[in-house]
Design a protein around this motif. Structure first.
Motif, mmCIF file in Angstrom:
data_model
loop_
_atom_site.group_PDB
_atom_site.id
_atom_site.type_symbol
_atom_site.label_atom_id
_atom_site.label_comp_id
_atom_site.label_asym_id
_atom_site.label_seq_id
_atom_site.Cartn_x
_atom_site.Cartn_y
_atom_site.Cartn_z
ATOM 1 N N LYS A 49 33.611 24.690 -7.705
ATOM 2 C CA LYS A 49 34.428 24.259 -6.751
ATOM 3 C C LYS A 49 35.968 23.455 -7.678
ATOM 4 O O LYS A 49 36.595 24.020 -7.874
ATOM 5 C CB LYS A 49 33.674 22.993 -5.833
ATOM 6 N N ASP A 50 35.410 22.702 -8.983
ATOM 7 C CA ASP A 50 36.189 21.716 -9.629
ATOM 8 C C ASP A 50 36.882 22.845 -11.178
ATOM 9 O O ASP A 50 38.599 23.264 -10.986
ATOM 10 C CB ASP A 50 35.998 20.885 -10.341
ATOM 11 N N LEU A 51 36.106 24.034 -11.087
ATOM 12 C CA LEU A 51 36.277 25.581 -12.170
ATOM 13 C C LEU A 51 37.495 25.986 -11.235
ATOM 14 O O LEU A 51 38.836 26.730 -12.112
ATOM 15 C CB LEU A 51 35.311 25.699 -12.587
ATOM 16 N N LYS A 52 37.221 26.287 -9.767
ATOM 17 C CA LYS A 52 38.302 26.910 -9.006
ATOM 18 C C LYS A 52 39.408 26.538 -8.943
ATOM 19 O O LYS A 52 40.407 27.361 -9.010
ATOM 20 C CB LYS A 52 37.282 27.035 -7.660
ATOM 21 N N GLU A 53 39.076 25.323 -8.450
ATOM 22 C CA GLU A 53 40.809 24.879 -8.245
ATOM 23 C C GLU A 53 41.788 25.025 -10.434
ATOM 24 O O GLU A 53 42.579 25.484 -9.795
ATOM 25 C CB GLU A 53 41.070 23.492 -8.231
ATOM 26 N N ILE A 54 41.192 24.602 -11.127
ATOM 27 C CA ILE A 54 41.766 24.638 -12.181
ATOM 28 C C ILE A 54 42.280 26.399 -12.364
ATOM 29 O O ILE A 54 43.180 26.202 -13.185
ATOM 30 C CB ILE A 54 40.702 24.491 -14.051
ATOM 31 N N ASP A 55 41.285 26.768 -12.497
ATOM 32 C CA ASP A 55 41.644 28.287 -12.231
ATOM 33 C C ASP A 55 42.787 28.635 -11.812
ATOM 34 O O ASP A 55 44.183 29.510 -12.046
ATOM 35 C CB ASP A 55 40.983 29.350 -12.051
ATOM 36 N N GLN A 103 49.075 26.771 -23.622
ATOM 37 C CA GLN A 103 47.651 25.009 -23.701
ATOM 38 C C GLN A 103 46.742 24.461 -22.819
ATOM 39 O O GLN A 103 46.233 23.771 -23.168
ATOM 40 C CB GLN A 103 48.465 23.832 -24.216
ATOM 41 N N HIS A 104 47.204 24.932 -21.737
ATOM 42 C CA HIS A 104 46.635 23.751 -20.122
ATOM 43 C C HIS A 104 45.666 25.665 -20.723
ATOM 44 O O HIS A 104 44.609 24.665 -20.189
ATOM 45 C CB HIS A 104 47.513 24.772 -18.986
ATOM 46 N N ARG A 105 45.685 26.614 -21.009
ATOM 47 C CA ARG A 105 44.921 27.483 -20.795
ATOM 48 C C ARG A 105 43.096 27.241 -21.643
ATOM 49 O O ARG A 105 42.300 27.211 -21.786
ATOM 50 C CB ARG A 105 44.795 29.229 -21.485
ATOM 51 N N ASP A 106 43.950 27.049 -23.254
ATOM 52 C CA ASP A 106 42.596 26.104 -23.711
ATOM 53 C C ASP A 106 42.419 25.176 -23.449
ATOM 54 O O ASP A 106 40.296 25.011 -24.121
ATOM 55 C CB ASP A 106 44.157 25.992 -25.178
#
Length: 235
Positions: free
Chosen positions: A121-127, A194-197
């Motif tokens: 769930k965290d990764l989905k929100e980051i993406d 940078q956020h993508r990194d």
């Protein structure tokens, strides 16, 4: 002596120049991309020295309202020259280094913890935050709200209530540093990269890479014209 009888302050000359430039932009219906008259012409028309004009232009450049192209003139980056007061700029410049130190300490650790503890769930929100940020950049926007969303997602993914509380305590100065950084020319696109990194390292579960990417990003946030600017009449 009471505070109400403190000495009166006089507007600095180049503050008056900024005010006149704002009126000029409105009267001439200028917009982002248009250029201002040369410094020499402005000085002659306003009846002031070129130094005062240059100080005014630099103050506007620091605030991300104009871009000075060496040998090419001064161009508007916004439709209006809504400049903040010099006192506000001075106060923000004085506290920005401390804010950046705090961000580096907190957010570098949060990124490492996010790489270790993040859930699906965290990764989905980051993406989702990255996607929103990319959209903002494509539209030519600064992406301030989207940047805030990304960092909030990383903080959530770290699952550290105490560190999250510390971040909340300095939310206002963090917002100031975010806006200061994103209004630098070309910064929104660089910030997105940078956020993508950071996100890639968190996805990979690589704590060291996540911390390193966040540290690098915060260092970039601190690379702003404001920290090099000096108000010659007060410094």
């Amino acid at each position: 002596m009471t505070e109400s009888l403190r000495p009166l302050s006089r507007p600095r000359l180049y503050e008056q120049v900024v005010a006149r430039l704002r009126e000029y932009v409105e009267h001439e219906d200028l917009h982002a991309g248009d250029n201002l008259p040369p410094e020499r012409e402005l000085a002659e028309r306003l009846g002031v020295s070129r130094t005062s004009v240059r100080q005014a232009i630099v103050a506007l450049e620091v605030q991300g309202l104009v871009e000075v192209r060496h040998g090419g003139g001064t161009y508007l980056l916004r439709d209006r020259l809504d400049a903040e007061s010099l006192e506000t700029m001075i106060d923000r410049r004085r506290r920005l280094p401390d804010v950046l130190d705090a961000r580096d300490a907190l957010e570098t650790k949060l990124a490492a913890l996010a790489a270790e503890r993040r859930t699906g769930k965290d990764l989905k929100e980051i993406d989702a935050a990255l996607t929103a940020m990319a959209g903002a950049v494509e539209r030519g926007e600064l992406g301030v709200a989207e940047d805030k969303r990304f960092h909030a997602a990383v903080t959530t993914a770290a699952h550290s209530p105490l560190l999250a509380a510390f971040m909340g305590e300095i939310a206002v100065p963090i917002a100031e540093s975010r806006a200061e950084s994103l209004r630098q020319p070309g910064r929104p696109a660089l910030s997105l990269a940078q956020h993508r990194d950071i996100a890639a390292a968190i996805h990979a579960g690589d704590q060291e890479a996540a911390a390193r990417a966040m540290h690098h990003h915060v260092a970039t946030v601190g690379d702003v014209k404001l920290l090099d600017w000096r108000d010659e009449e007060t410094d």
